[in-house]
Design a protein around this motif. Structure first.
Motif, mmCIF file in Angstrom:
data_model
loop_
_atom_site.group_PDB
_atom_site.id
_atom_site.type_symbol
_atom_site.label_atom_id
_atom_site.label_comp_id
_atom_site.label_asym_id
_atom_site.label_seq_id
_atom_site.Cartn_x
_atom_site.Cartn_y
_atom_site.Cartn_z
ATOM 1 N N MET A 125 18.047 14.607 -6.917
ATOM 2 C CA MET A 125 17.572 13.434 -6.193
ATOM 3 C C MET A 125 16.762 12.550 -7.138
ATOM 4 N N PRO A 126 17.032 11.232 -7.179
ATOM 5 C CA PRO A 126 16.289 10.352 -8.083
ATOM 6 C C PRO A 126 14.810 10.306 -7.728
ATOM 7 N N LEU A 127 13.995 10.149 -8.762
ATOM 8 C CA LEU A 127 12.544 10.114 -8.578
ATOM 9 C C LEU A 127 12.065 8.683 -8.433
ATOM 10 N N ARG A 128 11.279 8.430 -7.402
ATOM 11 C CA ARG A 128 10.664 7.115 -7.221
ATOM 12 C C ARG A 128 9.221 7.193 -7.697
ATOM 13 N N LEU A 129 8.795 6.216 -8.506
ATOM 14 C CA LEU A 129 7.425 6.181 -9.020
ATOM 15 C C LEU A 129 6.498 5.338 -8.163
ATOM 16 N N ALA A 130 6.985 4.865 -7.024
ATOM 17 C CA ALA A 130 6.158 4.130 -6.064
ATOM 18 C C ALA A 130 6.846 4.204 -4.715
ATOM 19 N N PRO A 131 6.093 4.134 -3.640
ATOM 20 C CA PRO A 131 6.729 4.135 -2.323
ATOM 21 C C PRO A 131 7.642 2.929 -2.166
ATOM 22 N N LYS A 132 8.686 3.084 -1.399
ATOM 23 C CA LYS A 132 9.540 1.941 -1.118
ATOM 24 C C LYS A 132 8.706 0.873 -0.410
ATOM 25 N N PRO A 133 8.726 -0.357 -0.918
ATOM 26 C CA PRO A 133 7.949 -1.405 -0.233
ATOM 27 C C PRO A 133 8.534 -1.685 1.141
ATOM 28 N N LEU A 134 7.646 -1.925 2.083
ATOM 29 C CA LEU A 134 8.113 -2.283 3.416
ATOM 30 C C LEU A 134 8.748 -3.666 3.370
ATOM 31 N N GLU A 135 9.882 -3.792 3.988
ATOM 32 C CA GLU A 135 10.550 -5.089 4.050
ATOM 33 C C GLU A 135 10.089 -5.796 5.326
ATOM 34 N N ILE A 136 9.262 -6.796 5.139
ATOM 35 C CA ILE A 136 8.680 -7.519 6.271
ATOM 36 C C ILE A 136 9.131 -8.967 6.187
ATOM 37 N N GLY A 137 10.047 -9.362 7.042
ATOM 38 C CA GLY A 137 10.529 -10.733 7.063
ATOM 39 C C GLY A 137 9.498 -11.666 7.658
ATOM 40 N N PRO A 138 9.621 -12.973 7.418
ATOM 41 C CA PRO A 138 8.604 -13.927 7.887
ATOM 42 C C PRO A 138 8.447 -13.982 9.399
ATOM 43 N N LEU A 139 9.471 -13.544 10.147
ATOM 44 C CA LEU A 139 9.386 -13.552 11.612
ATOM 45 C C LEU A 139 9.471 -12.153 12.216
ATOM 46 N N ASP A 140 9.426 -11.121 11.369
ATOM 47 C CA ASP A 140 9.583 -9.746 11.870
ATOM 48 C C ASP A 140 8.392 -9.289 12.703
ATOM 49 N N ARG A 147 -1.404 7.846 -4.154
ATOM 50 C CA ARG A 147 -1.567 8.510 -5.452
ATOM 51 C C ARG A 147 -1.354 10.019 -5.335
ATOM 52 N N ILE A 148 -1.841 10.593 -4.244
ATOM 53 C CA ILE A 148 -1.656 12.035 -4.039
ATOM 54 C C ILE A 148 -0.180 12.372 -3.913
ATOM 55 N N MET A 149 0.535 11.626 -3.086
ATOM 56 C CA MET A 149 1.941 11.928 -2.858
ATOM 57 C C MET A 149 2.787 11.659 -4.100
ATOM 58 N N LEU A 150 2.439 10.617 -4.845
ATOM 59 C CA LEU A 150 3.166 10.353 -6.085
ATOM 60 C C LEU A 150 2.899 11.450 -7.111
#
Length: 443
Positions: free
Chosen positions: A1-16, A324-327
């Protein structure tokens, strides 16, 4: 499984709004704040005051969508993204012109008249003209070339300041003050006509990340906001940590009572942690779960979620420190797969990763095999844990502590322990700490 060095950013649209990403269950709070803003008359500045890493930026981006759907024109301005510039005037103006709600950008038609009123103010911010990033800073609304051309055509550019004649200096000051008043009146007129464009007052201007900016730029944002953009029909929302801003003011101006100085810039302060973290225990647990999924951790995520969830709840750990803990945990598991890890050490990885972030001194004692059980017991507070076999956790740490053997049950001493067991456990914990220090360090 690929390693992510940061959480996936939340995708928040301008009207979401909060509809697609409300991991903090904050919609009800957002609704109440929107009701407060809708009742505000005149000019106002409110502050969402909270430490770095408490979820302020995520919340205000969600809240901005809720406000837009209620027909309020909203600006979201990331001050930190613009602090490479020397002055905040044009970034603020450019974002003001881009304010939009559910139906579009109601101030777009006022762009030319507002820019025309801003031209005489150019001489007060000459450094802006040298900024290569001006076009990006204003979202393409303004360019250095266009501003220069406009200034050259203006009376102010033709006359300038001789610099040696007092009367010319006084005339310049008078013209400058007059220019400010014309600019502010133009802004007020534009905002007053919002209802004609399917928009309602106030326009909400959110300024985020102010406490991360260079001190000079952060103060420029505040001063430009107060002196040029503080008009009826606009509600500014400063998303920041006032303690950091206070330190900036003290450094820049040498003021003893910097808090009193800052209070001149806002009308109402909301303590963000109290505002958002109602039911904070559940919120922190949800965020641990979100991070475990988003970072795609390879290890025993169920164990990690339970253990870390308990510790961050007990110690009221910030959301940023949870990241930071989870990373750190994800990096450890990538560097040391479970098949290569000693049993005792692996079981304790989530606790050690959390300890390293919360209490580095205690972590160092574990690494050097000098840890005492009373110290680790005060850190763990096992009586407050939920959803985990704390007896087993206590057993592991008694093996790892230099004085913990006396607390182990007699039957365990007879049937399960030996000097080899004790050395093996302590060595495994020390080795785990070493791996976390080498591969799991997150700054």
């Amino acid at each position: 499984m690929p390693l992510r060095l940061a959480p996936k950013p939340l995708e928040i649209g301008p009207l979401d709004g909060f509809s697609k990403s409300d991991i903090f269950k904050a919609e009800a709070t957002g609704e109440r704040l929107a009701n407060i803003v809708a009742d505000i008359e005149g000019h106002s500045v409110i502050v969402f005051d909270g430490k770095w890493g408490t979820g302020k930026s995520v919340f205000v981006q969600q809240w901005a969508g809720l406000l837009r759907n209620r027909r309020h024109p909203v600006v979201y301005f990331d001050a930190f993204a613009h602090d490479h510039l020397d002055d905040a005037f044009f970034p603020l103006l450019g974002q003001f012109l881009r304010a939009h709600n559910k139906s579009g950008a109601p101030l777009q038609s006022k762009r030319d008249s507002l820019v025309a009123k801003a031209r005489p103010l150019l001489r007060t911010v000459p450094a802006v003209l040298a900024d290569i990033g001006l076009r990006a800073a204003t979202g393409g609304m303004l360019t250095a070339e266009g501003i220069r051309d406009a200034a050259e055509q203006s009376e102010a550019a033709d006359k300038g300041i001789a610099g040696v004649m007092i009367d010319e200096c006084l005339a310049f000051v008078d013209k400058h003050n007059e220019s400010i008043q014309r600019f502010r009146r133009a802004l007020e007129q534009a905002v007053a006509q919002l209802e004609r464009n399917d928009a309602i007052s106030p326009l909400v201007f959110i300024i985020d990340e102010l406490d991360r900016c260079r001190p000079n730029y952060a103060l420029s944002v505040l001063e430009r906001m107060k002196h040029l953009f503080a008009i009826d029909g606009v509600c500014f929302v400063l998303v920041t940590h006032l303690e950091e801003l206070t330190a900036m003011v003290q450094h820049a101006y040498g003021l003893i009572d910097a808090d009193a100085y800052l209070e001149k810039f806002y009308h109402r302060r909301f303590d963000f942690e109290k505002l958002l973290l109602r039911g904070s225990e559940e919120l922190r647990k949800r965020y641990v779960d979100h991070l475990a999924t988003g970072l795609e951790i390879d290890g025993d995520t169920e164990l990690a979620r339970t253990v870390i969830g308990n510790l961050v709840r007990i110690h009221s750990v910030s959301l940023r420190d949870q990241e930071r803990i989870m990373l750190s945990l994800a990096l450890f598991y990538a560097a040391q797969p479970m098949t290569q890890q000693n049993y005792y050490g692996y079981e304790m990885v989530p606790m050690l990763a959390t300890m390293r972030q919360i209490d580095k001194g205690l972590f160092d004692l574990a690494a050097s095999q000098d840890l005492k059980y009373a110290d680790v017991s005060r850190f763990l507070r096992l009586a407050q844990w939920k959803g985990v076999d704390t007896e087993q956790v206590e057993h592991y740490w008694r093996l790892a502590a230099v004085d913990g053997f006396d607390g182990v049950k007699q039957e365990d001493k007879a049937t399960r322990l030996s000097e080899w067991n004790l050395r093996s456990c302590r060595n495994a914990v020390a080795a785990t700490c070493s791996i976390l220090d080498r591969f799991g360090r997150v700054t």
